[in-house]
Every structure is written in C-alpha cells, then in structure tokens.
Design an enzyme around this catalytic site. Sequence first.
Site, PDB file in Angstrom:
ATOM      1  N   GLY A  71     -47.546   5.874 -39.418  1.00 60.41           N
ATOM      2  CA  GLY A  71     -48.875   5.304 -38.884  1.00 60.41           C
ATOM      3  C   GLY A  71     -49.891   6.372 -38.470  1.00 60.41           C
ATOM      4  O   GLY A  71     -51.253   5.911 -38.494  1.00 60.41           O
ATOM      5  N   THR A 239     -46.500  15.417 -54.135  1.00 66.11           N
ATOM      6  CA  THR A 239     -45.680  14.690 -54.526  1.00 66.11           C
ATOM      7  C   THR A 239     -45.265  13.400 -53.768  1.00 66.11           C
ATOM      8  O   THR A 239     -44.970  13.607 -52.344  1.00 66.11           O
ATOM      9  CB  THR A 239     -44.442  15.308 -55.138  1.00 66.11           C
ATOM     10  N   CYS A 328     -44.510   9.731 -18.947  1.00 65.56           N
ATOM     11  CA  CYS A 328     -43.916  10.648 -18.090  1.00 65.56           C
ATOM     12  C   CYS A 328     -43.987  12.149 -18.368  1.00 65.56           C
ATOM     13  O   CYS A 328     -44.006  12.377 -19.387  1.00 65.56           O
ATOM     14  CB  CYS A 328     -42.185  10.171 -17.987  1.00 65.56           C
TER      15      CYS A 328
HETATM   16  C1  LIG Z   1     -49.586   1.046 -32.245  1.00 61.39           C
HETATM   17  C2  LIG Z   1     -49.073   2.338 -32.933  1.00 61.39           C
HETATM   18  N1  LIG Z   1     -49.688   3.098 -33.613  1.00 61.39           N
HETATM   19  C3  LIG Z   1     -49.629   4.387 -34.236  1.00 61.39           C
HETATM   20  C4  LIG Z   1     -48.166   4.734 -34.144  1.00 61.39           C
HETATM   21  C5  LIG Z   1     -47.781   5.769 -34.916  1.00 61.39           C
HETATM   22  O1  LIG Z   1     -46.883   5.546 -36.044  1.00 61.39           O
HETATM   23  P1  LIG Z   1     -45.864   6.596 -36.543  1.00 61.39           P
HETATM   24  O2  LIG Z   1     -44.934   6.763 -35.727  1.00 61.39           O
HETATM   25  O3  LIG Z   1     -45.585   5.813 -38.089  1.00 61.39           O
HETATM   26  O4  LIG Z   1     -46.638   7.539 -36.803  1.00 61.39           O
HETATM   27  C6  LIG Z   1     -47.298   3.869 -33.302  1.00 61.39           C
HETATM   28  C7  LIG Z   1     -46.023   4.303 -33.109  1.00 61.39           C
HETATM   29  O5  LIG Z   1     -45.259   4.051 -32.180  1.00 61.39           O
HETATM   30  C8  LIG Z   1     -47.868   2.542 -32.684  1.00 61.39           C
HETATM   31  O6  LIG Z   1     -47.030   1.851 -32.031  1.00 61.39           O
END
Ligand SMILES: Cc1ncc(COP(=O)(O)O)c(C=O)c1O
Length: 386
Positions: A71, A239, A328
């Site tokens: 993400g 890759t 935290c």
């Molecule tokens: C809303 C949101 N965006 C982005 C991410 C980041 O994703 P990744 O852990 O796959 O890098 C997270 C992960 O907690 C998330 O909850």
Amino acid sequence: MREIYFDNAATTRPFEQVVQAMVRCLTEEYGNPSSLHRKGIQAENILKESRKTVAEALKADPSEILFTSGGTEANNTAIRGIARSYSNRGRHIISTRAEHPSVQMTLEDLKKDGFEVSYIDVDCYGVVDLDKLAQAVQKDTILVTLMAVNNETGCIQPLELIGKLVREKNPLTFFHADCIQAFMKIPLDVGKTGPQLISISAHKFHGPKGIGALYCKKGINLRPWQTGGGQEMGLRSGTENLPGIAGMGKAVEVFSSHFSEYTAKMAELKQRIREGIEKSIDDIRINTPEGDSGAPHILSVSFRGVKGEVLLHALEKHGIYISTGSACSSKQIKAAGVPEVIGLSKEEAEGTVRISLCPFNSIDEADILVDALVTEVGFLRRISGR
Ligand SMILES: Cc1ncc(COP(=O)(O)O)c(C=O)c1O
C-alpha cells in the site's frame, strides 16, 4: 493459551489457499516472467491471471493494474506520479490530516519541492467536509487524495460523490483513493464518478505482506520513479514478486467469492462488540460511525481514564490482540494524528483502542473480548483511583 486476534486492520492471517499458491511459485513455478522459455511463460501466465483477478474485483481492465510492494508504494506511486507528470498544469494538491502516513508524509515531502497542499477538515469520525473540499478545488489543483475507509475509525468517505464534486469543479483534477482498508470490505467499482487511482494492499485481506497494487485509469500518464528493465508497463522496473502476486490474486479470488457472507459476518460481530461495550462500560466514546456508515471490520473506542497501551497489554494476558488508536512513543503517550483531527480530548486519545475483525472471528471470541474489556477497564480505572 487460546489466541484471539482482533487486529486485522494491522494485518491478517493469509488464507491457506494463498499459502499454497505462493509455495507453488517458490517450488515449481519459479521462472522469471520475462524469460522466453516455457518456465518463463508459465510464470507470465500466473502474473497475467492475478492481474486479471485483481482487475475484475475492481471492474477495471487488467492493463490498469500495476503491482507494487504494498500500500505504501501504491500511494507513493500515485501521488508522486501525478505530481511529477502534471506539475505543468498546477502544483496544488488536496487531502486531509486523517490520512495514513504513506500519504501524509509523501505530501509533506512534495511541499519541499514547491507543491502546495490544502488539508480539508473532517468530522468527528474522519469524514471529509464536502463543501470545503469542493471550495478548495481550483484551476491549478492537480490531485485530490483521500482514504476511502479510515484505518483508525473505520469511517467511509463518499467516493462517488467526491469524484463528482471534484470533476464538476475541475475536470482535469485527478482523484486518488487509498482503498487499503476499503478493498474487500466495501463494494468498490471504478465507475465514471469514482477515483481514477486506487491503492490496495494484499496483507489486509488475507494475502501476503509486501505486495499491493495501484489501479490507474487508462490515459493517465504516471512518470515512473523507478527505472530499469521496464516491467509493469514500464512503471515499476524490477523482476516481479511472483509468489506475492500469485498470493494476492488468490486472496482476491477467495475473498471476492465470499464477499457478502464475509462482510455481513464482520458487521454482525462488530455490532455485537459495540453493543456489549455500550451496555457494560460507561464513560466511553465510540469513534466509529453507526451501521453501514462504517466499514464492517473496524471499531474504535475511547475508554476515558484508561491508557490504551496499558489496556492492550492487559488484554494480551487473556490471549487477545487489539491495537491502540493513538501514536505512542516509548516514554510518552501523546495524542496525535487522527484522534486529534476528529476532536478527541487528550484523555480520550490516550484511552483509544482499535478492535478490527476478520470473517474468521466468532461470536464466542467477541463475547470473550467484551468480558475481558469489562474486567480490565474496571481494574485499570480502580487502580488509577477513578
Ligand atoms: C489506510 C492505509 N494506507 C496505507 C497503508 C500501508 O500499506 P502497506 O502496509 O501495504 O504498505 C495502510 C497499512 O496499515 C493503511 O491502513
């Protein structure tokens, strides 16, 4: 001791079918998808199949799916890609202060390169103020980037409405949605009015860690920030992570085929926990909107007079895993980020925990969680003299 896992917004346990698909890619189908021989072609077929599965789940075209390392990379690719490709049109970006760090830190970094970022207010759950958002869109706004489901409160942004408002104001403004907590939890369809860029991450829906994807609507030109062999339509050289991609495709396949059943189950359990807490524990604040306005898997609760981190460790002794809702550091717990922007007091922010579900949690587990919360919140309040 029996383990009860209620931290599924942090990560999920991969489906057994996902593990099998990955093992197959590590032991048998270990070819490089770029190789010209049979082994390479077999690997390429797995890659194509997974891309098609992800595309179908979003009702997109396979050519619009770019695999990433998760993400964070999908968000970076979308935001930096638009900024790099379209800065000749303008340097203004719109977002909120309730975004994940992979968006917020990226925007803060772009500010150093002369981009201007407007952060729009959100309500007590994290939902963006639509009037202020529409007002903020200007001629030079190149991007609106928002999280579809907030990872701390579980609130859902009205994506289609936002897309419509943005395009009415400026048809050239792109709309990116961080759908990492939304994909496989709420219906997502890359319709005409929705976002043109969508980030997803496999480990949030029982796929492996370290693999995700970006949906990027045809015609959008993202300038790659990683160059090399030209894999992934030239957008992400290197890759391909075939075991991860195969695992992600399998997770999408399994989850999609049970979507209604799984989301209904999570929503039912979430409601049971919510009602159990509301009935048995006083002096609380629920930060998740009621019913369908919240995603089925996230419940955020602030227990006044209790430190969320202490409660988390107290529940751990019962074999129950949850997470805190506030940032935290080792020495000091401080209100920061989402708790602050949704208007929690310092005491509420410090006492916030997030309970996040998956379809494999049971009613029994939900009831054990509520009982443990009643015991531990009562105990922690008593010893703090409250
Ligand atoms: C809303 C949101 N965006 C982005 C991410 C980041 O994703 P990744 O852990 O796959 O890098 C997270 C992960 O907690 C998330 O909850």
